[in-house]
Design a protein around this motif. Structure first.
Motif, PDB file in Angstrom:
ATOM      1  N   ASN B  14       0.844  -1.190   0.000  1.00 48.46           N
ATOM      2  CA  ASN B  14       0.000   0.000   0.000  1.00 48.46           C
ATOM      3  C   ASN B  14       0.884   1.245   0.000  1.00 48.46           C
ATOM      4  O   ASN B  14       1.530   1.557   0.991  1.00 48.46           O
ATOM      5  N   ARG B  15       0.901   1.931  -1.142  1.00 46.45           N
ATOM      6  CA  ARG B  15       1.661   3.181  -1.200  1.00 46.45           C
ATOM      7  C   ARG B  15       0.820   4.284  -0.558  1.00 46.45           C
ATOM      8  O   ARG B  15      -0.396   4.358  -0.770  1.00 46.45           O
ATOM      9  N   GLN B  16       1.473   5.132   0.217  1.00 50.26           N
ATOM     10  CA  GLN B  16       0.797   6.236   0.900  1.00 50.26           C
ATOM     11  C   GLN B  16       1.591   7.517   0.702  1.00 50.26           C
ATOM     12  O   GLN B  16       2.814   7.505   0.768  1.00 50.26           O
ATOM     13  N   VAL B  17       0.883   8.618   0.469  1.00 49.13           N
ATOM     14  CA  VAL B  17       1.549   9.923   0.475  1.00 49.13           C
ATOM     15  C   VAL B  17       1.308  10.545   1.848  1.00 49.13           C
ATOM     16  O   VAL B  17       0.157  10.790   2.231  1.00 49.13           O
ATOM     17  N   THR B  18       2.395  10.768   2.567  1.00 48.89           N
ATOM     18  CA  THR B  18       2.308  11.312   3.923  1.00 48.89           C
ATOM     19  C   THR B  18       2.832  12.743   3.941  1.00 48.89           C
ATOM     20  O   THR B  18       3.559  13.171   3.040  1.00 48.89           O
ATOM     21  N   LEU B  19       2.427  13.452   4.984  1.00 46.21           N
ATOM     22  CA  LEU B  19       2.884  14.828   5.186  1.00 46.21           C
ATOM     23  C   LEU B  19       4.075  14.784   6.129  1.00 46.21           C
ATOM     24  O   LEU B  19       3.945  14.323   7.269  1.00 46.21           O
ATOM     25  N   VAL B  20       5.230  15.243   5.671  1.00 44.99           N
ATOM     26  CA  VAL B  20       6.415  15.158   6.535  1.00 44.99           C
ATOM     27  C   VAL B  20       6.855  16.515   7.070  1.00 44.99           C
ATOM     28  O   VAL B  20       7.598  16.594   8.038  1.00 44.99           O
ATOM     29  N   SER B  21       6.398  17.605   6.460  1.00 43.25           N
ATOM     30  CA  SER B  21       6.674  18.926   7.047  1.00 43.25           C
ATOM     31  C   SER B  21       5.528  19.860   6.695  1.00 43.25           C
ATOM     32  O   SER B  21       4.890  19.709   5.649  1.00 43.25           O
ATOM     33  N   ARG B  22       5.272  20.794   7.591  1.00 41.88           N
ATOM     34  CA  ARG B  22       4.194  21.758   7.359  1.00 41.88           C
ATOM     35  C   ARG B  22       4.745  22.906   6.520  1.00 41.88           C
ATOM     36  O   ARG B  22       5.697  23.568   6.930  1.00 41.88           O
ATOM     37  N   PRO B  23       4.152  23.150   5.363  1.00 44.95           N
ATOM     38  CA  PRO B  23       4.703  24.176   4.480  1.00 44.95           C
ATOM     39  C   PRO B  23       4.555  25.576   5.062  1.00 44.95           C
ATOM     40  O   PRO B  23       3.579  25.872   5.742  1.00 44.95           O
ATOM     41  N   LEU B 331      -0.505   8.063  -8.184  1.00 51.25           N
ATOM     42  CA  LEU B 331      -0.530   8.609  -6.825  1.00 51.25           C
ATOM     43  C   LEU B 331       0.647   9.532  -6.561  1.00 51.25           C
ATOM     44  O   LEU B 331       0.514  10.537  -5.859  1.00 51.25           O
ATOM     45  N   ALA B 332       1.799   9.208  -7.149  1.00 52.40           N
ATOM     46  CA  ALA B 332       3.001  10.006  -6.883  1.00 52.40           C
ATOM     47  C   ALA B 332       2.839  11.444  -7.366  1.00 52.40           C
ATOM     48  O   ALA B 332       3.561  12.339  -6.916  1.00 52.40           O
ATOM     49  N   LEU B 333       1.893  11.677  -8.256  1.00 51.02           N
ATOM     50  CA  LEU B 333       1.691  13.033  -8.769  1.00 51.02           C
ATOM     51  C   LEU B 333       0.699  13.847  -7.939  1.00 51.02           C
ATOM     52  O   LEU B 333       0.414  15.010  -8.259  1.00 51.02           O
ATOM     53  N   ALA B 334       0.181  13.254  -6.870  1.00 50.77           N
ATOM     54  CA  ALA B 334      -0.804  13.980  -6.064  1.00 50.77           C
ATOM     55  C   ALA B 334      -0.248  15.285  -5.476  1.00 50.77           C
ATOM     56  O   ALA B 334      -0.927  16.324  -5.527  1.00 50.77           O
ATOM     57  N   PRO B 335       0.990  15.282  -4.936  1.00 51.84           N
ATOM     58  CA  PRO B 335       1.507  16.560  -4.421  1.00 51.84           C
ATOM     59  C   PRO B 335       1.569  17.644  -5.509  1.00 51.84           C
ATOM     60  O   PRO B 335       1.143  18.779  -5.280  1.00 51.84           O
ATOM     61  N   ALA B 336       2.064  17.297  -6.667  1.00 50.72           N
ATOM     62  CA  ALA B 336       2.133  18.279  -7.756  1.00 50.72           C
ATOM     63  C   ALA B 336       0.741  18.743  -8.153  1.00 50.72           C
ATOM     64  O   ALA B 336       0.531  19.911  -8.500  1.00 50.72           O
TER      65      ALA B 336
END
Lengths: 358, 358
Positions: B14-23, B331-336
């Motif tokens: 299960n690939r997950q996009v996590t938040l690692v720092s608050r922008p 999924l990897a493009l979700a941040p962009a």
């Protein structure tokens, strides 16, 4: 009317306060000029009236600017606008006989002529009592007049108070705020005032019956207003803007309402306040807390007047609602009275006694 | 569920996009991290779901901040939140069999487990058609989903459009704005869009049927928006704030309404905009024009969903309402994709295709 009218013979001069320059910032006395004109003559269907009480209200500052607003500005050289209680001196209309008292936007002057249909008779000549009764006619400029109706409509129609909610009222001892808070109490709200001195706060609590009142001049205002509202704020009745609004904003509950009645802290501004644009902060709070903020101008709501007057008459007769007036004596003091109102130096509804009650 | 489930055997990651720092300001790709975890196992009454479409929406920016809001922030190290359309892979509840498609706040990940009662079945396994039908399920994240309901409730309940009124819609080709304008047209409004490019404006006029559309990046924006609204503005649907709001403000008519849905121009701010506090200007306009400005969050309005869905289904079937989707693949493009949405680089409802439709 004949020039032989004995009343006029004695008093043939109409003093007027005119606007001679548009203020930048706080109005100065030099922005006004006292003129003397002939007393005007009423035509068919008109009344000649003698001003007894003149209402002084914050909105007048806006009319001194040459800016698009909900009403036209006062012309340079023109008589300052304002509502008054006046005695009918000569009547050319059966609706109001001489000796009656009327309410009308007569302006800052001793005499005016108006169409009888535009004036509201507040006391018929036939009902005139003694002088102390007549002295009470000023209430038709305050608690029973425009400020009272403003409080009633703004709080009930826009604020929609519910039992147990927290209502915060700015300019809490003023003509509008004092009535807002008391009507809020009647609807079961916990009422918190914001006022500009300890004496005003004491009055709000002890005489008006507010649950608490906070002095916005205190260094601890931000803390005090939060402490006074442990359950947040459900209705904020906005008369002032500025610092009070900024400190109320973080306390607003989900679904809260802001009747937007005025922003007196802004009226004398000559430029945008420094320190960054707070619009994003305001908009975020209004969005996150799903706030309804609604501006209103009382002249739109004449359909609410009959209900308001009936209720307010009862409340006053029962002693449920208190009000306080702050008089200045003499037309010449009207400019100073307005300057005081704009800086919060009044204490209660500001009224200028222009003419004798006799 | 058994680990011998053949589907899971093939795809145990299960690939997950996590938040690692608050922008601070605009999010960067480095604020996110793609992790690989084991696929979770559903318990009693739960579903294991495979994400097919992930919705990308402006509100997500707010959840990246550690600030009080209408919903909790995403935890550092936590999976980014987001609504998705997902295929039920394994069901421990009779309400949704394997092979059904559901809508749920599954987050930015390939798989999730949810309580069956919290998921909305958008297609039962028994009704599955061909792949092109399945491809259309993304509309349940847009025109038939949260953005569509947002447009419907904000415009109709707060905006209260009337025949012949002028409606201005910011972010006019976005997921919400495009629907607001089209529903406004159906209610007889003259609809003016505000969008960020000539191409978007052409689309608003030619495809969405808006009466006009103004590019806010133009140097002549202030002039153009005024020229497009010769009768002033009766409803301003607010998605953006900032310059658009400032230039709309002087055009508001008496009694106008502002459904406050978002303020995307503010979401990446790190400090107050310079150049003075414009709150007094805003408050004066809202007062003088008796404007109602009301913030709303769509999750409060689930009681309006049934009516909305019935009407929108009809409108789509009749071809009355158009919509446009802007897909990113993987999924990897979700941040962009989110970064694009926040800067207006999307064109239509942003959706990430996370998994195959098959």
């Amino acid at each position: 009317m004949s020039r032989t009218d004995p009343w006029i013979q004695d008093r043939a001069i109409n003093r007027q306060v005119t606007l001679v320059s548009r203020p930048a910032g706080e109005p100065r006395k030099a922005d006004f000029k006292l003129l003397e004109e002939a007393v005007p003559e009423p035509g068919e269907g008109q009344l000649l009236c003698r001003t007894v009480f003149l209402s002084i209200d914050p909105y007048m500052r806006g009319r001194m600017n040459d800016a698009k607003s909900y009403s036209s500005p006062v012309a340079l050289g023109g008589v300052m606008i304002g509502e008054s209680i006046a005695e009918v001196i000569h009547s050319n209309d059966p609706s109001a006989s001489a000796g009656s008292y009327v309410r009308f936007s007569g302006g800052w002057q001793d005499y005016f002529v108006c169409d009888a249909k535009d004036a509201t008779v507040v006391l018929q000549a036939s009902e005139r009592g003694n002088t102390s009764d007549l002295m009470q006619l000023s209430r038709y400029l305050g608690v029973m007049g425009m400020p009272g109706l403003t409080a009633y409509v703004g709080l009930l129609d826009i604020g929609q108070p519910r039992e147990g909610e927290t209502l915060v009222v700015s300019a809490a001892t003023g003509a509008v705020g004092s009535i807002v808070g008391q009507i809020g109490r009647l609807h079961g709200c916990r009422v918190i005032g914001v006022a500009g001195s300890g004496r005003k706060c004491d009055y709000a609590i002890n005489t008006l019956g507010f649950d608490d009142c906070v002095n916005h001049h205190s260094d601890r205002f931000k803390h005090d207003i939060a402490a006074a509202c442990p359950n947040g704020i459900d209705i904020y009745f906005e008369n002032v803007g500025g610092k009070v609004f900024e400190n109320v904003l973080p306390l607003l509950n989900v679904g809260s309402r802001i009747p937007l009645c005025g922003g007196i802290s802004y009226y004398n501004l000559t430029s945008l306040p420094r320190g960054g644009d707070k619009v994003p902060v305001v908009m975020r709070a209004l969005l996150v807390q799903r706030v309804k903020l609604q501006g209103f101008i009382i002249t739109d709501h004449d359909d609410r007047r009959a209900e308001f007057e009936a209720n307010m008459k009862n409340w006053l007769e029962q002693g449920t609602i208190s009000y306080r007036e702050d008089f200045s004596d003499g037309l010449a003091l009207a400019p100073a009275a307005l300057i005081d109102v704009l800086s919060g130096n009044n204490f209660g509804k500001k009224v200028v006694r222009v003419g004798k009650v006799e």
